[in-house]
Design an enzyme around this catalytic site. Sequence first.
Site, PDB file in Angstrom:
ATOM      1  N   ASP A   1      45.683 -32.527  14.711  1.00 31.07           N
ATOM      2  CA  ASP A   1      47.103 -32.358  14.385  1.00 31.07           C
ATOM      3  C   ASP A   1      47.380 -31.178  13.469  1.00 31.07           C
ATOM      4  O   ASP A   1      46.505 -30.696  12.751  1.00 31.07           O
ATOM      5  CB  ASP A   1      47.628 -33.616  13.692  1.00 31.07           C
ATOM      6  CG  ASP A   1      47.048 -33.767  12.283  1.00 31.07           C
ATOM      7  OD1 ASP A   1      45.819 -33.769  12.149  1.00 31.07           O
ATOM      8  OD2 ASP A   1      47.842 -33.860  11.326  1.00 31.07           O
TER       9      ASP A   1
ATOM     10  N   ASP B   1      34.059 -30.293   9.550  1.00 27.86           N
ATOM     11  CA  ASP B   1      34.450 -29.113   8.782  1.00 27.86           C
ATOM     12  C   ASP B   1      33.500 -29.024   7.572  1.00 27.86           C
ATOM     13  O   ASP B   1      32.380 -28.545   7.707  1.00 27.86           O
ATOM     14  CB  ASP B   1      35.922 -29.304   8.395  1.00 27.86           C
ATOM     15  CG  ASP B   1      36.548 -28.095   7.743  1.00 27.86           C
ATOM     16  OD1 ASP B   1      36.009 -26.995   7.890  1.00 27.86           O
ATOM     17  OD2 ASP B   1      37.594 -28.248   7.083  1.00 27.86           O
TER      18      ASP B   1
HETATM   19  P1  IMP Z   1      35.565 -32.598   6.642  1.00 31.19           P
HETATM   20  O1  IMP Z   1      35.403 -33.814   5.774  1.00 31.19           O
HETATM   21  O2  IMP Z   1      35.878 -31.364   5.818  1.00 31.19           O
HETATM   22  O3  IMP Z   1      34.398 -32.353   7.569  1.00 31.19           O
HETATM   23  O4  IMP Z   1      36.889 -32.814   7.476  1.00 31.19           O
HETATM   24  C1  IMP Z   1      36.872 -33.462   8.659  1.00 31.19           C
HETATM   25  C2  IMP Z   1      38.238 -33.904   9.086  1.00 31.19           C
HETATM   26  O5  IMP Z   1      39.245 -32.963   8.714  1.00 31.19           O
HETATM   27  C3  IMP Z   1      38.284 -33.963  10.592  1.00 31.19           C
HETATM   28  O6  IMP Z   1      37.933 -35.226  11.041  1.00 31.19           O
HETATM   29  C4  IMP Z   1      39.713 -33.602  10.906  1.00 31.19           C
HETATM   30  O7  IMP Z   1      40.496 -34.778  10.934  1.00 31.19           O
HETATM   31  C5  IMP Z   1      40.150 -32.728   9.763  1.00 31.19           C
HETATM   32  N1  IMP Z   1      40.091 -31.285  10.113  1.00 31.19           N
HETATM   33  C6  IMP Z   1      39.160 -30.384   9.727  1.00 31.19           C
HETATM   34  N2  IMP Z   1      39.407 -29.162  10.237  1.00 31.19           N
HETATM   35  C7  IMP Z   1      40.530 -29.289  10.986  1.00 31.19           C
HETATM   36  C8  IMP Z   1      41.304 -28.365  11.793  1.00 31.19           C
HETATM   37  O8  IMP Z   1      40.999 -27.159  11.957  1.00 31.19           O
HETATM   38  N3  IMP Z   1      42.400 -28.900  12.409  1.00 31.19           N
HETATM   39  C9  IMP Z   1      42.765 -30.206  12.290  1.00 31.19           C
HETATM   40  N4  IMP Z   1      42.078 -31.095  11.554  1.00 31.19           N
HETATM   41  C10 IMP Z   1      40.969 -30.646  10.901  1.00 31.19           C
END
Ligand code: IMP
Length: 184
Positions: free
Chosen positions: A168, A112
């Site tokens: 989740d 994300d």
């Molecule tokens: P980041 O650090 O913002 O890249 O977040 C990554 C983590 O957030 C992922 O490994 C997921 O566990 C969680 N995540 C991000 N987007 C989603 C979503 O749309 N649904 C569920 N979990 C998400």
Amino acid sequence: MSEAEIVLGYVSPSKDILITPDKLQARITEVGRQIETDYAGKELVLVCILKGGVLFLTDLMRAIHIPHAIDFMAVSSYGIGARESTGIVRIIMDLERDIRGKHVLIVEDIIDSGRTLSYICEVLHARGPASLKICTLLDKYERREAEVKLDYVGFRIPNEFVYGYGLDLDELYRNLPFIGVVRD
Ligand code: IMP
Ligand code: MG
């Protein structure tokens, strides 16, 4: 969120399916084939990031027909019930084995902001693997803040909150065999 409904025989919070079980499995087969070609003859370790990556790992490893090890790491970047990473990543459970000299492939559910992965990469890189690459099922590319190079991507998806197939909604629905979208 709409009321939980039955989708494909599972209780699901909505009827909006972004990626069907068939499409998931077909793409995972392709990605697995690519990985087995790229890592032939190398000491490969798949590092699954818990908990979201676990369904993807178990299907992906069955699509990789060369010997490889697996290991697990659990991190937390969200506050309880939150839907954005805080940028502060905590290692809750570390790898069992040393990865020095090994070809490490991180297996993630979704990238994300990229903050979680960029932190994990920093930590693992410092342990001296022979190589360190990333395989993610989903890439929410519009939200990227931290720079991370994704080596294998299952699907690029729009900026929507998704659930199912390991991901989740407040710890539920990880069991669903498809990727669903929350549309309020
Ligand atoms: P980041 O650090 O913002 O890249 O977040 C990554 C983590 O957030 C992922 O490994 C997921 O566990 C969680 N995540 C991000 N987007 C989603 C979503 O749309 N649904 C569920 N979990 C998400
Ligand atoms: Mg994750």
